[in-house]
Structure formats: C-alpha cells, structure tokens
Design a protein around this motif. Structure first.
Motif, PDB file in Angstrom:
ATOM      1  N   SER A   1       0.817  -1.209   0.000  1.00 51.21           N
ATOM      2  CA  SER A   1       0.000   0.000   0.000  1.00 51.21           C
ATOM      3  C   SER A   1       0.856   1.267   0.000  1.00 51.21           C
ATOM      4  CB  SER A   1      -0.919   0.019   1.232  1.00 51.21           C
ATOM      5  OG  SER A   1      -1.515   1.286   1.402  1.00 51.21           O
ATOM      6  N   ASP A   2       0.701   2.066  -1.041  1.00 50.73           N
ATOM      7  CA  ASP A   2       1.398   3.363  -1.093  1.00 50.73           C
ATOM      8  C   ASP A   2       0.973   4.244   0.074  1.00 50.73           C
ATOM      9  OD1 ASP A   2       2.867   3.624  -3.895  1.00 50.73           O
ATOM     10  OD2 ASP A   2       0.957   2.651  -4.295  1.00 50.73           O
ATOM     11  N   TYR A   3      -0.305   4.184   0.415  1.00 50.24           N
ATOM     12  CA  TYR A   3      -0.808   5.042   1.482  1.00 50.24           C
ATOM     13  C   TYR A   3      -0.215   4.642   2.831  1.00 50.24           C
ATOM     14  CZ  TYR A   3      -3.992   7.663   4.461  1.00 50.24           C
ATOM     15  OH  TYR A   3      -4.510   8.520   5.400  1.00 50.24           O
ATOM     16  N   ALA A   4      -0.176   3.336   3.109  1.00 45.37           N
ATOM     17  CA  ALA A   4       0.414   2.875   4.367  1.00 45.37           C
ATOM     18  C   ALA A   4       1.874   3.278   4.469  1.00 45.37           C
ATOM     19  CB  ALA A   4       0.271   1.355   4.488  1.00 45.37           C
ATOM     20  N   ILE A   5       2.602   3.130   3.384  1.00 41.75           N
ATOM     21  CA  ILE A   5       4.026   3.489   3.390  1.00 41.75           C
ATOM     22  C   ILE A   5       4.204   4.998   3.572  1.00 41.75           C
ATOM     23  CG2 ILE A   5       6.098   3.614   1.949  1.00 41.75           C
ATOM     24  CD1 ILE A   5       5.631   0.875   3.193  1.00 41.75           C
ATOM     25  N   SER A   6       3.305   5.790   2.992  1.00 43.92           N
ATOM     26  CA  SER A   6       3.412   7.246   3.172  1.00 43.92           C
ATOM     27  C   SER A   6       3.193   7.619   4.632  1.00 43.92           C
ATOM     28  CB  SER A   6       2.403   7.973   2.272  1.00 43.92           C
ATOM     29  OG  SER A   6       1.061   7.760   2.715  1.00 43.92           O
ATOM     30  N   LEU A   7       2.261   6.940   5.314  1.00 43.68           N
ATOM     31  CA  LEU A   7       2.040   7.190   6.743  1.00 43.68           C
ATOM     32  C   LEU A   7       3.263   6.761   7.554  1.00 43.68           C
ATOM     33  CD1 LEU A   7      -1.661   6.015   7.318  1.00 43.68           C
ATOM     34  CD2 LEU A   7      -0.808   8.360   7.280  1.00 43.68           C
ATOM     35  N   ALA A   8       3.815   5.615   7.206  1.00 39.62           N
ATOM     36  CA  ALA A   8       4.988   5.118   7.928  1.00 39.62           C
ATOM     37  C   ALA A   8       6.155   6.093   7.814  1.00 39.62           C
ATOM     38  CB  ALA A   8       5.376   3.742   7.384  1.00 39.62           C
ATOM     39  N   LYS A   9       6.404   6.584   6.619  1.00 38.32           N
ATOM     40  CA  LYS A   9       7.503   7.532   6.409  1.00 38.32           C
ATOM     41  C   LYS A   9       7.270   8.823   7.186  1.00 38.32           C
ATOM     42  CE  LYS A   9       8.996   5.982   1.823  1.00 38.32           C
ATOM     43  NZ  LYS A   9       9.079   6.335   0.377  1.00 38.32           N
ATOM     44  N   GLU A  10       6.014   9.214   7.279  1.00 38.35           N
ATOM     45  CA  GLU A  10       5.667  10.461   7.975  1.00 38.35           C
ATOM     46  C   GLU A  10       5.874  10.343   9.484  1.00 38.35           C
ATOM     47  OE1 GLU A  10       1.656  13.144   8.846  1.00 38.35           O
ATOM     48  OE2 GLU A  10       1.662  11.691   7.185  1.00 38.35           O
ATOM     49  N   HIS A  11       5.631   9.159  10.049  1.00 42.66           N
ATOM     50  CA  HIS A  11       5.604   9.025  11.511  1.00 42.66           C
ATOM     51  C   HIS A  11       6.837   8.368  12.115  1.00 42.66           C
ATOM     52  CE1 HIS A  11       1.305   9.828  10.794  1.00 42.66           C
ATOM     53  NE2 HIS A  11       1.319  10.307  12.018  1.00 42.66           N
ATOM     54  N   TRP A  12       7.591   7.593  11.350  1.00 48.14           N
ATOM     55  CA  TRP A  12       8.717   6.856  11.938  1.00 48.14           C
ATOM     56  C   TRP A  12       9.986   7.135  11.134  1.00 48.14           C
ATOM     57  CZ3 TRP A  12       5.941   5.877  15.902  1.00 48.14           C
ATOM     58  CH2 TRP A  12       4.649   5.383  15.790  1.00 48.14           C
ATOM     59  N   SER A  13      10.718   8.124  11.560  1.00 51.28           N
ATOM     60  CA  SER A  13      11.890   8.579  10.800  1.00 51.28           C
ATOM     61  C   SER A  13      13.111   7.678  10.974  1.00 51.28           C
ATOM     62  CB  SER A  13      12.258  10.009  11.224  1.00 51.28           C
ATOM     63  OG  SER A  13      12.567  10.057  12.618  1.00 51.28           O
ATOM     64  N   SER A  14      13.071   6.756  11.933  1.00 49.80           N
ATOM     65  CA  SER A  14      14.255   5.937  12.194  1.00 49.80           C
ATOM     66  C   SER A  14      14.393   4.750  11.237  1.00 49.80           C
ATOM     67  CB  SER A  14      14.232   5.408  13.636  1.00 49.80           C
ATOM     68  OG  SER A  14      13.110   4.565  13.842  1.00 49.80           O
TER      69      SER A  14
END
Length: 203
Positions: A77-90
């Motif tokens: 999911s592109d959307y799930a990955i976009s949320l992940a990138k937004e919230h977990w920078s590590s």
C-alpha cells in the motif's frame, strides 16, 4: 475494499498501534521482542526486514528496544508506506508486492525476516508461505498465524472494514517449513486462541 475505506483502515491501524506503543504491548509484540533476544544470543543481528509492515509501528518498537538494528519495512500500500515515512523517521520504508518479493529480498548474514498477520489477509497464503521459506533467510518470524485441520481457507468477514482471515492447514505448513530446512518454535496467543507466533531457524 474501496480506496477511501482502505485509507481509513490504515489511519485506524496507526492510531491503535500508537496507543499500544504507549500502553500495553499486544502478545505478538512481546513474543517478537523475545524472538529477537533469542536470535541475538546466537549471532549479531544487523537488519530487521518487516514484510507487510502496514503503517510501520514495529519500526518504533525496534527503535525502543534494539536501536542498533536497521529497520526496513515493506508494504503493497502506497498510502500505508506514506504514513509510515511520515511518523517513523528511524526506519526505511518501501512499496513492494509480496508476490514478487524474491525480486527484491536477498538474504544476508545478520538479517531477520518478519511478517505479522500478513498471511492472515492474503488469498494465496500458502503460496506466499512457500515463497517466504524458499528465500533462505536464517531466521524468519511469522506471527499471528491461524491454523485448521481442514484445507487451507480464507474466511471472509462481514463488514468492509474487517480483514479476511486465512487459515493454514497444520500439516501443509509443517511440510513447507521442513522442506526448506527450518525448525519451528511456536507461541500461542493465549488459552483457547487458535493463533500462533512462529519462529523459524535454519537447521
């Protein structure tokens, strides 16, 4: 499931996982931490590959408990990955279809492959299990797996926001694991719960 419903599903998943991170870890997270401890007693682990990472909350779990490990999450999911990138920078996050994972995942020493509930929601759970085991990782953690004594089957749930549940045939699962040279250790979610967290170790 419609696109807007799918996005709402991932929004809810992220919110719920954040609460779990700050409150009480679910059984599969506790088992995951125990699994990583077990593996690190055997050898140095450098990379944690998370297949079907969703919105990526396991990245934060790893950062809290094993900050020296590199985290890479994959989801279709592109959307799930976009949320992940937004919230977990590590961590690192990449869009990938698990059906072609063998084009992208090359196991290296010191890496562990993890998947939590991914087999739960696929229509071809047995095929993906075969592919995962054939990759050749020394350690594979397959969490939240459901079993049946009958044929493997995907059970559809009523309501668009509830994921289907894939049940693996016990014998077939064991044959795939053994054929690919793994020993399996399982932990049950709780008494009367037909859901297991499974650790595979290359013989």
């Amino acid at each position: 499931m419609k696109v807007e419903d799918r996005q709402s599903f991932f929004d809810n998943q992220l919110s719920y996982n954040k609460k779990e991170l700050n409150d009480n870890y679910p059984p599969h997270w506790k088992h995951l931490l125990n699994d990583i401890d077990f593996i690190r007693q055997r050898e140095t682990m450098t990379t944690f590959r998370d297949l079907g990472c969703g919105t990526g909350a396991v990245c934060e779990l790893m950062r809290k408990h094993f900050p020296d490990m590199k985290y890479i999450g994959y989801d279709i999911s592109d959307y799930a990955i976009s949320l992940a990138k937004e919230h977990w920078s590590s961590g690192e996050f990449r869009v990938m279809d698990c059906n072609i994972m063998d084009n992208f995942l090359v196991p290296r020493k010191g890496e562990v492959l993890h998947m939590s509930a991914l087999l739960d929601v696929l229509r071809n759970g047995d095929e993906v299990l075969e592919k995962v085991c054939s990759l050749g990782f020394d350690y594979v953690l397959i969490h939240r797996v459901k079993f049946t004594n009958g044929d493997s089957v995907l059970v559809e749930n009523e309501g668009g926001m509830v994921e289907p549940q894939y049940y693996h045939n016990y014998s077939n699962f064991g044959e795939v694991v053994d054929k690919n040279g793994y020993t399996a250790t399982s932990q049950n979610w709780g008494e009367g719960v037909n859901c297991f967290d499974i650790r595979l170790v290359k013989k």
